[in-house]
Design a protein around this motif. Structure first.
Motif, short mmCIF file in Angstrom:
data_model
loop_
_atom_site.label_atom_id
_atom_site.label_comp_id
_atom_site.label_asym_id
_atom_site.label_seq_id
_atom_site.Cartn_x
_atom_site.Cartn_y
_atom_site.Cartn_z
N ASN A 9 -7.10 -17.38 -1.19
CA ASN A 9 -8.12 -18.12 -1.95
C ASN A 9 -9.48 -17.61 -1.51
N LYS A 11 -12.36 -18.34 -2.64
CA LYS A 11 -13.45 -19.33 -2.80
C LYS A 11 -14.64 -18.65 -3.48
N HIS A 94 -7.79 -28.27 -4.98
CA HIS A 94 -8.18 -27.85 -3.62
C HIS A 94 -9.09 -28.93 -3.02
N GLU A 166 -2.47 -28.59 2.93
CA GLU A 166 -3.67 -28.16 3.64
C GLU A 166 -4.36 -29.35 4.28
N ALA A 170 -8.26 -28.76 8.96
CA ALA A 170 -7.86 -27.42 9.43
C ALA A 170 -8.46 -26.32 8.57
N ILE A 171 -9.09 -26.69 7.45
CA ILE A 171 -9.59 -25.66 6.51
C ILE A 171 -10.93 -25.13 6.98
N GLY A 211 -1.65 -24.36 4.59
CA GLY A 211 -2.99 -23.77 4.52
C GLY A 211 -3.92 -24.44 5.51
N GLY A 212 -4.80 -23.66 6.12
CA GLY A 212 -5.76 -24.19 7.08
C GLY A 212 -5.84 -23.28 8.28
N VAL A 214 -5.24 -20.13 8.68
CA VAL A 214 -4.16 -19.15 8.91
C VAL A 214 -4.79 -17.78 9.18
N LEU A 232 -1.40 -20.54 2.08
CA LEU A 232 -2.60 -20.36 1.27
C LEU A 232 -3.70 -20.03 2.27
N VAL A 233 -4.27 -18.84 2.12
CA VAL A 233 -5.17 -18.30 3.14
C VAL A 233 -6.58 -18.19 2.57
N GLY A 234 -7.55 -18.78 3.24
CA GLY A 234 -8.94 -18.70 2.79
C GLY A 234 -9.65 -17.53 3.45
N GLY A 235 -10.42 -17.84 4.48
CA GLY A 235 -11.27 -16.85 5.15
C GLY A 235 -10.57 -15.53 5.48
C1 PEP Z 1 -8.26 -22.58 1.87
O1 PEP Z 1 -9.29 -22.24 1.36
O2 PEP Z 1 -7.38 -23.10 1.17
C2 PEP Z 1 -8.09 -22.39 3.32
C3 PEP Z 1 -6.96 -22.77 3.88
O3 PEP Z 1 -9.13 -21.84 4.01
P1 PEP Z 1 -9.07 -21.20 5.52
O4 PEP Z 1 -7.85 -20.32 5.58
O5 PEP Z 1 -10.34 -20.43 5.64
O6 PEP Z 1 -8.96 -22.34 6.47
#
Ligand code: PEP
Length: 255
Positions: A9, A11, A94, A166, A170-171, A211-212, A214, A232-235
Motif C-alpha cells: 500500500n 498510500k 483502511h 491491521e 502498529a501502522i 498489516g502494521g 511489516v 499488507l505492507v505500507g512503508g
Molecule cells: C498500511 O499502510 O496498511 C501499513 C500497514 O503501513 P506500515 O506497513 O507502514 O505500518
C-alpha cells in the motif's frame, strides 16, 4: 491451502515517474516467485502507468480506495467502473480512510458490495486502535468490523475477498504486533466471525493478511503462523528492493 498474498500500500507516495521506476525495478526482482501472490496499490494517478509496466507480470495492481456509485455528481471520487480496466484489487476501509475521511462499517460494506459487483477483489481492512486494545475491546471491535463489512455479502462472493488485520497502533509506528497475537486475532476473532456469518469452509477459504510495520526483519515470524496468509505492507513497500526481500522471505517460509 491458501496461497499467501503480499500487497504493498503506497498510500500518498510516488509521482508517476517514481511509480514507474519502482515497479520497473520490482518486476524482475520477483519474477521467479510463484508461491506468493503479489500486488502493489499505487495512488490513482499512477495506476495507468503502473498497469502498463506490469502487464504480463506476476504482480497484480490494486487501488487504495473507491466510491460505491458507478458514476454521477460526486466530485473528486473514483468509481469501480473506472478502475476495472486498470486494477484487479481494491483496498477498502483502511484505518486512515476511517480516521481522516469518515469511513464507517456501513460505507465499507457499500464499497465491498460495489467492488464485488464489478468483479474487483476487495482487501478489507479491520483493526483496533490503541485505546480499544488497552480497554480489552480488540475482539469486540474486530468482530463488529468484520460483521459490518460482510453484511448481506453472499458466500460465493465472500470467498474471493481478502481481509487485512491491521491493528491501528502498529501502522507506520515501527511497533508491529507479535506474530502470536496476530495469529490469535485472525484465527479466534476473524475466522470465528466468518464461520458464524457463513460456515467453516468459507472461513478457511478467505485469506487474512497481517498489516502494521511489516519489514524484512519480521515477515518470517508472521509467515510462520498458520492463520496469517501474508501481509499488507505500507512503508516497506516503497522501495523495490525492500519489498522484494519481504516477498522472497515469505516465499521461502511457505516452501
Ligand atoms: C498500511 O499502510 O496498511 C501499513 C500497514 O503501513 P506500515 O506497513 O507502514 O505500518
Amino acid at each position: 491451502m491458501r496461497k499467501p498474498f503480499i500487497a504493498g500500500n503506497w498510500k500518498m507516495h510516488k509521482t508517476i515517474p517514481e511509480a514507474v521506476e519502482l515497479v520497473t525495478e520490482l518486476r524482475p526482482l520477483v519474477a521467479d516467485i510463484t508461491n506468493v501472490q503479489i500486488a502493489v496499490c499505487p495512488p490513482y494517478v499512477a495506476l495507468p502507468a503502473v498497469h502498463d509496466v506490469l502487464l504480463g507480470s506476476n504482480i497484480a495492481v490494486g487501488a487504495q480506495n473507491m466510491f460505491w456509485e458507478e458514476e454521477g455528481a460526486y466530485t473528486g471520487e473514483i468509481s469501480p467502473r473506472m478502475l476495472k480496466d486498470l486494477v484487479t484489487h481494491v483496498i477498502i476501509g483502511h484505518s486512515e480512510r476511517r480516521k481522516y475521511f469518515g469511513e464507517t462499517d456501513e460505507t465499507v460494506n457499500r464499497k465491498v458490495h460495489a467492488a464485488l459487483a464489478h468483479g474487483l477483489l476487495p482487501i478489507i481492512c479491520v483493526g483496533e486502535v490503541l485505546e480499544e486494545r488497552e480497554a480489552g475491546k480488540t475482539e469486540e471491535v474486530v468482530r463488529r468490523q468484520v460483521m459490518g463489512a460482510y453484511k448481506d455479502v453472499p458466500a460465493d462472493k465472500a470467498r474471493v475477498t481478502t481481509i487485512a488485520y491491521e491493528p491501528v497502533w502498529a501502522i507506520g509506528t515501527g511497533k508491529a504486533a507479535t506474530p502470536e497475537d496476530a495469529n490469535h486475532v485472525i484465527g479466534h476473532v476473524i475466522r470465528a466471525t466468518l464461520a458464524e456469518l457463513y460456515d467453516e469452509e468459507v472461513a478457511q477459504r478467505i485469506r487474512v493478511q497481517y498489516g502494521g510495520s511489516v519489514k524484512p526483519a519480521n515477515i518470517a515470524g508472521f509467515m510462520a503462523q498458520p492463520e496469517v496468509d501474508g501481509a499488507l505492507v505500507g512503508g516497506a513497500s516503497l522501495k523495490a528492493e525492500t519489498f522484494a526481500e519481504i516477498i522472497r522471505i515469505a516465499s521461502h517460509v511457505r516452501k
